[in-house]
Enzyme design. Sequence first.
Site, mmCIF file in Angstrom:
data_model
loop_
_atom_site.group_PDB
_atom_site.id
_atom_site.type_symbol
_atom_site.label_atom_id
_atom_site.label_comp_id
_atom_site.label_asym_id
_atom_site.label_seq_id
_atom_site.Cartn_x
_atom_site.Cartn_y
_atom_site.Cartn_z
ATOM 1 N N HIS A 4 0.805 -1.208 0.000
ATOM 2 C CA HIS A 4 0.000 0.000 0.000
ATOM 3 C C HIS A 4 0.848 1.272 0.000
ATOM 4 O O HIS A 4 1.993 1.266 0.433
ATOM 5 C CB HIS A 4 -0.911 0.009 1.236
ATOM 6 C CG HIS A 4 -1.810 -1.170 1.311
ATOM 7 N ND1 HIS A 4 -2.203 -1.727 2.504
ATOM 8 C CD2 HIS A 4 -2.391 -1.927 0.355
ATOM 9 C CE1 HIS A 4 -2.997 -2.756 2.280
ATOM 10 N NE2 HIS A 4 -3.117 -2.898 0.972
ATOM 11 N N LYS A 22 4.846 5.740 8.295
ATOM 12 C CA LYS A 22 4.283 4.835 9.299
ATOM 13 C C LYS A 22 5.376 4.295 10.214
ATOM 14 O O LYS A 22 6.441 3.903 9.747
ATOM 15 C CB LYS A 22 3.602 3.641 8.613
ATOM 16 C CG LYS A 22 2.452 4.012 7.712
ATOM 17 C CD LYS A 22 1.937 2.808 6.951
ATOM 18 C CE LYS A 22 0.829 3.212 5.994
ATOM 19 N NZ LYS A 22 0.414 2.082 5.156
ATOM 20 N N TYR A 71 0.248 0.723 14.284
ATOM 21 C CA TYR A 71 1.149 1.662 13.624
ATOM 22 C C TYR A 71 0.620 3.082 13.697
ATOM 23 O O TYR A 71 -0.573 3.336 13.692
ATOM 24 C CB TYR A 71 1.467 1.249 12.192
ATOM 25 C CG TYR A 71 0.306 0.974 11.271
ATOM 26 C CD1 TYR A 71 -0.082 1.889 10.312
ATOM 27 C CD2 TYR A 71 -0.369 -0.249 11.334
ATOM 28 C CE1 TYR A 71 -1.121 1.623 9.449
ATOM 29 C CE2 TYR A 71 -1.413 -0.531 10.478
ATOM 30 C CZ TYR A 71 -1.790 0.412 9.537
ATOM 31 O OH TYR A 71 -2.829 0.151 8.686
ATOM 32 N N ASP A 115 -6.625 -6.169 -2.332
ATOM 33 C CA ASP A 115 -5.204 -6.415 -2.575
ATOM 34 C C ASP A 115 -4.989 -7.370 -3.745
ATOM 35 O O ASP A 115 -3.993 -7.265 -4.455
ATOM 36 C CB ASP A 115 -4.525 -6.953 -1.311
ATOM 37 C CG ASP A 115 -4.289 -5.866 -0.271
ATOM 38 O OD1 ASP A 115 -4.424 -4.672 -0.604
ATOM 39 O OD2 ASP A 115 -3.976 -6.202 0.873
#
Length: 186
Positions: free
Chosen positions: A63, A73, A133, A171
């Site tokens: 991503h 992140k 995260y 995905d």
Amino acid sequence: MDFETTPLRDVFIVKPRRFGDDRGYFMETFKHQEFLEATGKSFGFVQDNFSYSRKKNTLRGLHFQAAPREQGKLVRCVKGAILDVAIDVRLGSPTFKNWIAVELTAENDKQIWVPPGFLHGFLTLLPHSEVAYKCTDYFAKETEGSVIWNDPDLAVDWGVGTHDVILSEKDRKSQSFASLDNPFVY
């Protein structure tokens, strides 16, 4: 915290220090001043995310979020184990299309800083894995994108076969790297 550089410019492995006794332990997982001193970068996190994966070999990624809402992140595994992957896709970067894979577990306490301009994904190595995260920008659907996890141009070694991974429908339909209108510049 201990900061380890990686072969990818701007990606760091961060290892918090545990302070334990017979009750358990305590650790600081983020401290702005230490990150600033170690990396020379200021971190403004605005959103915390949490992911739970029921089964081993669940793959989430690859991503990204493009400008003007690029996301960095700081990723850690709080239960179970994952193989976390970051790929530099910044045009002009000396590590363009290079990737790193780091095992993050609830036991090793490692975290990975994945800056904007990188594809990111992870594979669960154990069932019931949980990932937390911090993000530098809010989720913005209009700027999100993904590249297929097993793209031959990127050649990430996930350690599993194509038929072994569990993917979301989203995905599974990710684009190839060759078809990406790359929004990232070094």
